[in-house]
Design an enzyme around this catalytic site. Structure first.
Site, PDB file in Angstrom:
ATOM      1  N   GLU A 141     122.850  40.763 -99.394  1.00  0.00           N
ATOM      2  CA  GLU A 141     122.066  41.451 -98.361  1.00  0.00           C
ATOM      3  C   GLU A 141     120.649  41.777 -98.819  1.00  0.00           C
ATOM      4  O   GLU A 141     119.767  42.034 -97.993  1.00  0.00           O
ATOM      5  CB  GLU A 141     122.778  42.737 -97.929  1.00  0.00           C
ATOM      6  CG  GLU A 141     124.046  42.519 -97.132  1.00  0.00           C
ATOM      7  CD  GLU A 141     123.797  41.898 -95.773  1.00  0.00           C
ATOM      8  OE1 GLU A 141     122.650  41.944 -95.293  1.00  0.00           O
ATOM      9  OE2 GLU A 141     124.742  41.343 -95.188  1.00  0.00           O
TER      10      GLU A 141
ATOM     11  N   GLU B 281     140.794  38.160-113.599  1.00  0.00           N
ATOM     12  CA  GLU B 281     140.323  39.505-113.924  1.00  0.00           C
ATOM     13  C   GLU B 281     140.815  39.976-115.286  1.00  0.00           C
ATOM     14  O   GLU B 281     140.287  40.935-115.847  1.00  0.00           O
ATOM     15  CB  GLU B 281     140.755  40.500-112.857  1.00  0.00           C
ATOM     16  CG  GLU B 281     142.224  40.858-112.849  1.00  0.00           C
ATOM     17  CD  GLU B 281     142.521  42.010-111.897  1.00  0.00           C
ATOM     18  OE1 GLU B 281     142.878  43.089-112.398  1.00  0.00           O
ATOM     19  OE2 GLU B 281     142.388  41.825-110.670  1.00  0.00           O
TER      20      GLU B 281
END
EC number: 4.2.1.126
Length: 296
Positions: free
Chosen positions: A83, A114
């Site tokens: 963004e 992860e």
């Protein structure tokens, strides 16, 4: 690892009968729990302020802001980074989001990613991390190996390190110069940290990116003056920003916007100083991109 000791993994006593509630009761309870999030974030404002100050200083030195996380935490970092390009006119490299397992993990979980310390390190090696960069490790549990690996490598390089966790005394806090621990309490759905924890992380990321962009001149008053008009909506927004910033007519805004090669910030300085494009550009450069300084 004992997950039961993590607040984010414990059962919420208020929601033990979640499956027996009406939809109305369920939504009211979720809403009540969500209201705890901004209060929890407010307690970490001093640490968030420290992080913003370092990010701004690093930006001014040519550094980057890099988020890294796994699962929901990683996705939120990628979202905030993406963004920044249309909102603040940054390059895609200036603010980046890394997610364990790569971009395919945005939609499909990559098993085991992860849990790899080495993967967290390698992802930053691939970015050619420098001491001018800021690495923000995001993990609701506060113990994700991928994030810890990245933070440790960032420390070795001399980069600024920030951690965001949703448990007290989080493991990643020991691996960051600026630890942020937003304690939102147990989730309404046990262990589902995409809920309150994810909301808390998003609020903190909003603060880090927005306040940092203000700090490097990407905002005038409360207007996003470095917005890049890459579609029709943004072109109209750009023209409206010029009008709002200068009180000029729509016609003037359109004319100057085009003269300024669709550079909103430059157009604003041209209108407010009555300067030519070249003169306004020099003035803006001398003000290091800050409109307020350029027009005063």
């Amino acid at each position: 690892m004992n997950l039961e000791k993590l607040t984010t993994e414990t059962r919420n006593q208020k929601t033990m009968a979640l499956d027996m509630l009406s939809v109305k009761e369920m939504l009211e309870l979720m809403n009540q729990e969500d209201q705890r999030v901004p209060v929890a974030v407010s307690k970490e404002l001093p640490q968030i302020e420290c992080a913003v100050d370092k990010i701004v200083a690093n930006f001014k030195a040519g550094g980057r802001l890099i988020y890294m996380g796994a699962g929901t935490s990683g996705r939120l970092g990628v979202l905030d980074a993406a963004e920044c390009v249309p909102t603040f006119g940054t390059s895609p490299e200036m603010v980046q989001g890394l997610i364990a397992g790569g971009m395919s993990a945005m939609t499909v979980a990559v098993e085991g990613a992860e849990d790899s310390i080495e993967l967290g390190q390698q992802d930053l090696v691939d970015l050619h991390l420098t001491s001018h960069d800021t690495v923000v490790g995001v993990a609701a549990s506060g113990r994700t190996p991928y994030v810890i690996g990245g933070l440790d490598y960032a420390c070795e390089v001399g980069a600024t390190t920030v951690s965001i966790a949703c448990n007290a005394d989080a493991s990643i806090s020991q691996h960051a110069q600026i630890p942020i621990e937003v304690e939102v309490g147990p989730e309404i759905l046990t262990g589902s940290t995409r809920l309150k924890s994810g909301t808390a992380q998003k609020l903190v990321l909003n603060m880090l990116s927005t306040a940092s962009m203000v700090g490097i001149g990407k905002v005038y008053k409360n207007l996003m003056v470095d917005v890049k008009p890459t579609n029709e909506k943004l072109v109209e927004r750009a023209k409206r920003i010029i009008v709002q910033a200068t009180d000029c007519s729509d016609e003037t805004a359109v004319k100057v916007f085009m003269t300024a090669d669709q550079n909103v910030k430059l157009a604003i300085v041209m209108v407010l100083t009555n300067m030519s494009k070249a003169e306004a550009s020099v003035r803006l450069d001398h003000a290091n991109g800050f409109v307020r300084q350029a027009v005063n």
